[in-house]
Design a protein around this motif. Structure first.
Motif, PDB file in Angstrom:
ATOM      1  N   GLY A   1       3.285  11.744   7.739  1.00 18.96           N
ATOM      2  CA  GLY A   1       3.097  10.249   7.092  1.00 18.96           C
ATOM      3  C   GLY A   1       1.784  10.059   6.306  1.00 18.96           C
ATOM      4  N   SER A   2       0.811  10.510   7.108  1.00 16.49           N
ATOM      5  CA  SER A   2      -0.606  10.288   6.314  1.00 16.49           C
ATOM      6  C   SER A   2      -0.786  10.827   5.037  1.00 16.49           C
ATOM      7  CB  SER A   2      -1.773  10.532   7.273  1.00 16.49           C
ATOM      8  OG  SER A   2      -1.740  12.002   7.573  1.00 16.49           O
ATOM      9  N   SER A   3      -0.267  12.035   4.895  1.00 21.79           N
ATOM     10  CA  SER A   3      -0.391  12.890   3.548  1.00 21.79           C
ATOM     11  C   SER A   3       0.644  12.322   2.698  1.00 21.79           C
ATOM     12  CB  SER A   3       0.037  14.070   3.807  1.00 21.79           C
ATOM     13  OG  SER A   3      -0.730  14.991   4.644  1.00 21.79           O
ATOM     14  N   LEU A   4       1.669  11.558   2.964  1.00 20.61           N
ATOM     15  CA  LEU A   4       2.515  11.055   1.703  1.00 20.61           C
ATOM     16  C   LEU A   4       1.865   9.625   1.374  1.00 20.61           C
ATOM     17  CD1 LEU A   4       6.162  11.613   3.191  1.00 20.61           C
ATOM     18  CD2 LEU A   4       5.049  12.648   1.139  1.00 20.61           C
ATOM     19  N   ALA A   5       1.042   8.920   2.421  1.00 16.87           N
ATOM     20  CA  ALA A   5       0.627   7.909   2.129  1.00 16.87           C
ATOM     21  C   ALA A   5      -0.479   7.857   0.903  1.00 16.87           C
ATOM     22  CB  ALA A   5      -0.065   7.313   3.226  1.00 16.87           C
ATOM     23  N   ARG A   6      -0.966   9.167   0.947  1.00 13.13           N
ATOM     24  CA  ARG A   6      -2.010   9.442  -0.329  1.00 13.13           C
ATOM     25  C   ARG A   6      -1.448   9.588  -1.534  1.00 13.13           C
ATOM     26  NH1 ARG A   6      -4.591  11.568   4.145  1.00 13.13           N
ATOM     27  NH2 ARG A   6      -3.995  13.660   3.644  1.00 13.13           N
ATOM     28  N   GLU A   7      -0.170   9.666  -1.636  1.00 10.85           N
ATOM     29  CA  GLU A   7       0.695  10.095  -3.053  1.00 10.85           C
ATOM     30  C   GLU A   7       0.843   8.792  -3.746  1.00 10.85           C
ATOM     31  OE1 GLU A   7       1.596  13.055  -3.912  1.00 10.85           O
ATOM     32  OE2 GLU A   7       1.095  14.355  -2.300  1.00 10.85           O
TER      33      GLU A   7
ATOM     34  N   GLY B   1       8.847  11.438  -3.959  1.00  7.60           N
ATOM     35  CA  GLY B   1      10.320  11.932  -4.271  1.00  7.60           C
ATOM     36  C   GLY B   1      10.744  12.908  -3.777  1.00  7.60           C
ATOM     37  N   VAL B   2      11.857  13.795  -4.123  1.00 10.30           N
ATOM     38  CA  VAL B   2      12.568  14.874  -3.192  1.00 10.30           C
ATOM     39  C   VAL B   2      11.585  15.744  -3.032  1.00 10.30           C
ATOM     40  CG1 VAL B   2      14.220  16.626  -3.293  1.00 10.30           C
ATOM     41  CG2 VAL B   2      14.883  14.126  -3.921  1.00 10.30           C
ATOM     42  N   ASP B   3      10.754  16.305  -4.271  1.00  8.21           N
ATOM     43  CA  ASP B   3       9.750  17.432  -4.222  1.00  8.21           C
ATOM     44  C   ASP B   3       8.724  17.147  -2.989  1.00  8.21           C
ATOM     45  OD1 ASP B   3      10.807  18.408  -6.160  1.00  8.21           O
ATOM     46  OD2 ASP B   3       9.640  18.108  -7.642  1.00  8.21           O
ATOM     47  N   GLN B   4       7.989  15.839  -2.975  1.00  5.40           N
ATOM     48  CA  GLN B   4       7.204  15.607  -2.006  1.00  5.40           C
ATOM     49  C   GLN B   4       7.775  15.666  -0.600  1.00  5.40           C
ATOM     50  OE1 GLN B   4       7.374  13.436  -4.639  1.00  5.40           O
ATOM     51  NE2 GLN B   4       5.642  14.487  -5.664  1.00  5.40           N
ATOM     52  N   LEU B   5       8.860  15.251  -0.557  1.00  6.70           N
ATOM     53  CA  LEU B   5       9.526  15.244   1.078  1.00  6.70           C
ATOM     54  C   LEU B   5       9.770  16.687   1.255  1.00  6.70           C
ATOM     55  CD1 LEU B   5      11.991  12.506   0.813  1.00  6.70           C
ATOM     56  CD2 LEU B   5      10.080  12.480   2.149  1.00  6.70           C
ATOM     57  N   GLN B   6      10.242  17.702   0.286  1.00  3.96           N
ATOM     58  CA  GLN B   6      10.435  18.876   0.699  1.00  3.96           C
ATOM     59  C   GLN B   6       9.200  19.852   0.887  1.00  3.96           C
ATOM     60  OE1 GLN B   6      12.325  20.181  -3.082  1.00  3.96           O
ATOM     61  NE2 GLN B   6      14.626  19.813  -2.008  1.00  3.96           N
ATOM     62  N   ALA B   7       8.012  19.427   0.406  1.00  2.00           N
ATOM     63  CA  ALA B   7       6.729  20.017   0.911  1.00  2.00           C
ATOM     64  C   ALA B   7       6.022  19.145   1.989  1.00  2.00           C
ATOM     65  CB  ALA B   7       5.831  19.817  -0.437  1.00  2.00           C
ATOM     66  N   ILE B   8       6.633  18.287   2.402  1.00  2.00           N
ATOM     67  CA  ILE B   8       5.787  17.649   3.356  1.00  2.00           C
ATOM     68  C   ILE B   8       6.091  18.330   4.871  1.00  2.00           C
ATOM     69  CG2 ILE B   8       7.440  15.915   4.462  1.00  2.00           C
ATOM     70  CD1 ILE B   8       3.541  15.210   3.484  1.00  2.00           C
ATOM     71  N   LEU B   9       7.097  19.064   4.929  1.00  4.82           N
ATOM     72  CA  LEU B   9       7.528  19.604   6.214  1.00  4.82           C
ATOM     73  C   LEU B   9       6.510  20.863   6.343  1.00  4.82           C
ATOM     74  CD1 LEU B   9       9.285  20.273   8.761  1.00  4.82           C
ATOM     75  CD2 LEU B   9      10.656  21.775   7.188  1.00  4.82           C
ATOM     76  N   GLY B  10       5.946  21.358   5.230  1.00 14.93           N
ATOM     77  CA  GLY B  10       4.869  22.538   5.311  1.00 14.93           C
ATOM     78  C   GLY B  10       3.688  21.774   5.737  1.00 14.93           C
ATOM     79  N   THR B  11       3.181  20.630   5.142  1.00 13.72           N
ATOM     80  CA  THR B  11       1.888  19.957   5.533  1.00 13.72           C
ATOM     81  C   THR B  11       1.987  19.856   7.094  1.00 13.72           C
ATOM     82  OG1 THR B  11       1.968  18.862   3.387  1.00 13.72           O
ATOM     83  CG2 THR B  11       0.641  17.945   5.228  1.00 13.72           C
ATOM     84  N   GLY B  12       3.201  19.367   7.725  1.00  8.46           N
ATOM     85  CA  GLY B  12       3.195  18.938   9.060  1.00  8.46           C
ATOM     86  C   GLY B  12       3.122  20.226   9.856  1.00  8.46           C
ATOM     87  N   THR B  13       3.554  21.430   9.462  1.00 11.78           N
ATOM     88  CA  THR B  13       3.662  22.663  10.170  1.00 11.78           C
ATOM     89  C   THR B  13       2.411  23.164   9.985  1.00 11.78           C
ATOM     90  OG1 THR B  13       5.945  22.990   9.324  1.00 11.78           O
ATOM     91  CG2 THR B  13       4.557  25.176  10.163  1.00 11.78           C
ATOM     92  N   ASP B  14       1.585  23.144   8.944  1.00 10.08           N
ATOM     93  CA  ASP B  14       0.101  23.686   9.016  1.00 10.08           C
ATOM     94  C   ASP B  14      -0.780  22.515   9.929  1.00 10.08           C
ATOM     95  OD1 ASP B  14       0.633  25.261   7.039  1.00 10.08           O
ATOM     96  OD2 ASP B  14       0.120  24.150   5.274  1.00 10.08           O
TER      97      ASP B  14
ATOM     98  N   SER C   1       0.767  -1.301  -0.116  1.00  8.35           N
ATOM     99  CA  SER C   1      -0.132   0.164  -0.076  1.00  8.35           C
ATOM    100  C   SER C   1       1.016   1.403  -0.137  1.00  8.35           C
ATOM    101  CB  SER C   1      -1.065   0.047   1.203  1.00  8.35           C
ATOM    102  OG  SER C   1      -0.087   0.093   2.284  1.00  8.35           O
ATOM    103  N   LEU C   2       2.138   1.081   0.211  1.00  2.00           N
ATOM    104  CA  LEU C   2       3.102   2.173   0.330  1.00  2.00           C
ATOM    105  C   LEU C   2       3.124   2.924  -1.240  1.00  2.00           C
ATOM    106  CD1 LEU C   2       5.708   0.917   2.875  1.00  2.00           C
ATOM    107  CD2 LEU C   2       4.107   2.757   3.147  1.00  2.00           C
ATOM    108  N   PRO C   3       3.199   4.013  -1.362  1.00  2.00           N
ATOM    109  CA  PRO C   3       3.495   4.784  -2.501  1.00  2.00           C
ATOM    110  C   PRO C   3       5.124   4.552  -2.992  1.00  2.00           C
ATOM    111  CG  PRO C   3       3.451   6.500  -0.805  1.00  2.00           C
ATOM    112  CD  PRO C   3       3.091   5.137  -0.165  1.00  2.00           C
ATOM    113  N   THR C   4       5.221   4.636  -4.124  1.00  2.00           N
ATOM    114  CA  THR C   4       6.697   4.316  -4.693  1.00  2.00           C
ATOM    115  C   THR C   4       7.511   5.096  -4.474  1.00  2.00           C
ATOM    116  OG1 THR C   4       5.512   3.107  -6.893  1.00  2.00           O
ATOM    117  CG2 THR C   4       7.817   3.927  -6.886  1.00  2.00           C
TER     118      THR C   4
END
Length: 589
Positions: free
Chosen positions: A479-485, A489-502, A380-383
């Motif tokens: 973690g839950s936001s990345l699971a829906r991707e 990749g690098v772009d998603q990891l860079q953006a995910i800090l903002g998701t957690g901050t929000d 179930s994990l994204p690539t």
């Protein structure tokens, strides 16, 4: 003695103002009778059924005006505070309800009520209005042999309103409706208990007849003396007193009026657990549970199919409750259906009945859905397209955790000045747990989704405090936001800090300028998205953290309680911790 506190204007006008308020609440259903404190169904003139009228002194709300509606009362006559209404008011109500079917008066067993309602009943009959009166006398607190007044009419009166009112709505005759009222009265009993007595509006001092260690069993709804005073009891002990008193008082059986126990083992019962006005819903539910548990236990062995809990017959704000038991076994055919019949009386709630053919649905707990920690199937994990992710992730966690451990004295020093002194220790606990789990293999780092969930679990188990739950929220959201991707990749990891901050902003309520870790996290996450550089992000985090030293006010956290002089010159330790972590991580890229 302190003066009692009541939300009133002038006690002399209190009943009039109460009625006005009631009419505003039910503008389409209720109407006042001119010149009298009488409330009627708005459509009473067009109704052809037997009309039930009840009433008495005010102060027992929702009795009696709360029971006006289809299937219950047609009107209520409101006397003064704890005072019987006048003959003139009762007669005026009867005249307003006059029709070919007749009028039934339901009167509680108090001398003033019996005399005034009785006189009005006879005057109405003299005028050619078919009128009868039944007397509710359900109180079991006083011995049957105690004087000519007999048992008082208390909360069980409402069950008479319900069953007789339903019979009237079915088109029954006046005599049939009166028979139903008397049938209910013969099959029920009530006893109350008071933690404190009642103080009426307008009184100069609080009624302190019961001290902080004393309760009274059988206290009347006007504060009249009951069976006895007692030291404070538990809910189970109170339930035992109430049930035993009602059972021993008994009920009349058959035409010969024989007194038999109120109920036998296996009998079907309806109970009404009545709030006397000042008891919390929390306490009422506990008392109801205690009553049912005892009634259905080995001692009594009955079955309670209807449990009514709430305010039915109050005594202003008296802290207390009463129990009414109505025996449904062997009752005349149709009584249960009348009890269950629909009504739109505003104070009557829906009764959720139990039919005894199977166990109560509510007795079976819904199984908890248990999810093991980090239970994420590999499929179930994204690539993941980030090369060498696990090795780099482990290095970053080790470096960041060690940095927090090393800097504990600095963070503690700052928090001692601008907080409660535990920030450094809390961060160190979390960091130590992360290293422990990383070394044991319990911290899964193969994929960012499972890694962030594992970090959240470690934080939850070790940190505590506000900072702990906020960081847990951040990592769980990441973690839950990345699971829906589909792909990480690098772009998603860079953006995910903002998701957690929000997530911290959403759930915590703070933001930049609140003098919290967000003063470092927000600029860091924004920069990481815009510049794609972890070094730039770490620099912005440090800049934001350092700037908190010049913030003279805090709108969140423990710093919110401190003065400008205390805050100025000392940075927020949470923001500093974020900056230290990002600086350490940036060194590895």
């Amino acid at each position: 003695m302190p003066k009692p506190k009541k939300i009133i204007n002038d006690p002399a006008n209190a009943v009039e103002e109460f009625i006005r308020g009631l009419l505003l609440q039910y503008p389409n259903r209720l109407a006042k009778l001119a010149n009298h404190h009488v409330v009627l169904k708005a459509d009473i003139a067009s109704s052809s059924q037997v009309h039930l009228l009840s009433g008495g002194g005010s102060g027992h709300e929702p009795s009696h005006a709360g029971w006006i509606g289809n299937g219950m009362l047609s009107g209520a006559i409101c006397g003064g505070i704890f005072a019987s209404p006048s003959v003139a008011a009762v007669l005026a109500a009867i005249r307003a309800a006059k029709n070919d079917k007749g009028v039934l008066l339901v009167v509680k067993n108090y001398t003033g009520d019996r005399l005034n309602f009785g006189m009005a009943c006879e005057k109405a009959n003299a005028e050619g209005i078919h009128c009868q009166m039944v007397v509710a006398a359900d109180d079991c607190a006083l011995e049957r042999t105690k004087g000519i007044t007999g048992a008082r009419g208390v909360a069980g009166t409402v069950l008479i309103h319900k069953i007789a009112g339903a019979a009237a709505a079915q088109g029954k005759s006046l005599q049939e409706v009166a028979n139903w009222a008397n049938a209910v009265s013969a099959r029920m009993g009530t006893v109350g208990v008071a933690m404190d007595s009642v103080t009426v509006p307008g009184a100069d001092a609080i009624n302190d007849r019961l001290d902080e260690n004393t309760i009274e069993i059988g206290l009347g709804i006007h504060g009249e003396a009951g069976l006895r005073q007692s030291p404070l009891l538990t809910a189970k002990e109170i339930a035992q007193e109430l049930i035993t008193t009602i059972q021993k008082y008994g009920r009349t059986s058959g035409a010969d009026g024989e007194i038999v126990p109120m109920f036998q083992p296996k009998d079907e019962l309806c109970i009404l657990v009545n709030n006397l006005g000042g008891t919390s819903n929390f306490e009422m539910s506990i008392l109801a549970q205690s009553c049912v548990e005892l009634l259905e236990g080995a001692e009594f062995g009955a079955q309670v199919t209807r449990v009514l809990v709430g305010s039915y017959m109050t005594s202003f704000d008296m802290h207390g409750a009463s129990l009414t038991i109505l025996n449904l076994s062997g009752a005349p055919d149709g009584m249960v259906a009348l009890l269950d019949a629909a009504t739109d009386a505003p104070a009557w709630g829906v009764c959720d009945t139990w039919n005894r053919t199977a166990a109560r649905a509510s007795a079976t707990e819904i199984p908890e859905v248990v999810v093991a920690a980090n239970e994420v199937s590999a499929g179930s994990l994204p690539t993941l397209t980030v090369p060498n992710f696990e090795a780099v992730a482990k290095q970053m966690i080790q470096a960041a955790a060690q940095k927090l451990i090393d800097e504990e004295p600095t963070l503690t020093k700052y928090d001692t000045i601008v907080g409660d002194g535990d920030c450094g220790i809390t961060m160190k606990r979390g960091a130590t747990e992360l290293l422990k789990r990383l070394e044991s293999g319990d911290l899964k780092t193969e994929h960012p989704v499972s890694m962030f969930a594992a970090i959240a679990d470690a934080v939850s188990a070790s940190m505590g405090g506000t900072s702990g739950v906020l960081l847990e929220l951040m990592f769980r959201k990441m973690g839950s936001s990345l699971a829906r991707e589909e792909t990480v990749g690098v772009d998603q990891l860079q953006a995910i800090l903002g998701t957690g901050t929000d997530a911290i902003i959403l759930y915590g309520g703070a933001n930049v300028g609140s003098r919290t870790m967000l003063d470092a996290l927000v600029p860091a996450s924004n920069t990481l998205v815009s510049s794609k550089s972890l070094a730039d992000s770490a620099a912005k985090a440090k800049e934001g953290a350092d700037n908190t030293a010049s913030l003279k006010a805090a709108s969140a956290g423990r710093s919110n309680y401190l003065s400008e002089e205390t805050l100025e010159g000392t940075p927020d330790p949470g923001a500093i911790a974020v900056a230290l972590v990002l600086e350490e991580i940036a060194k590895l890229v």
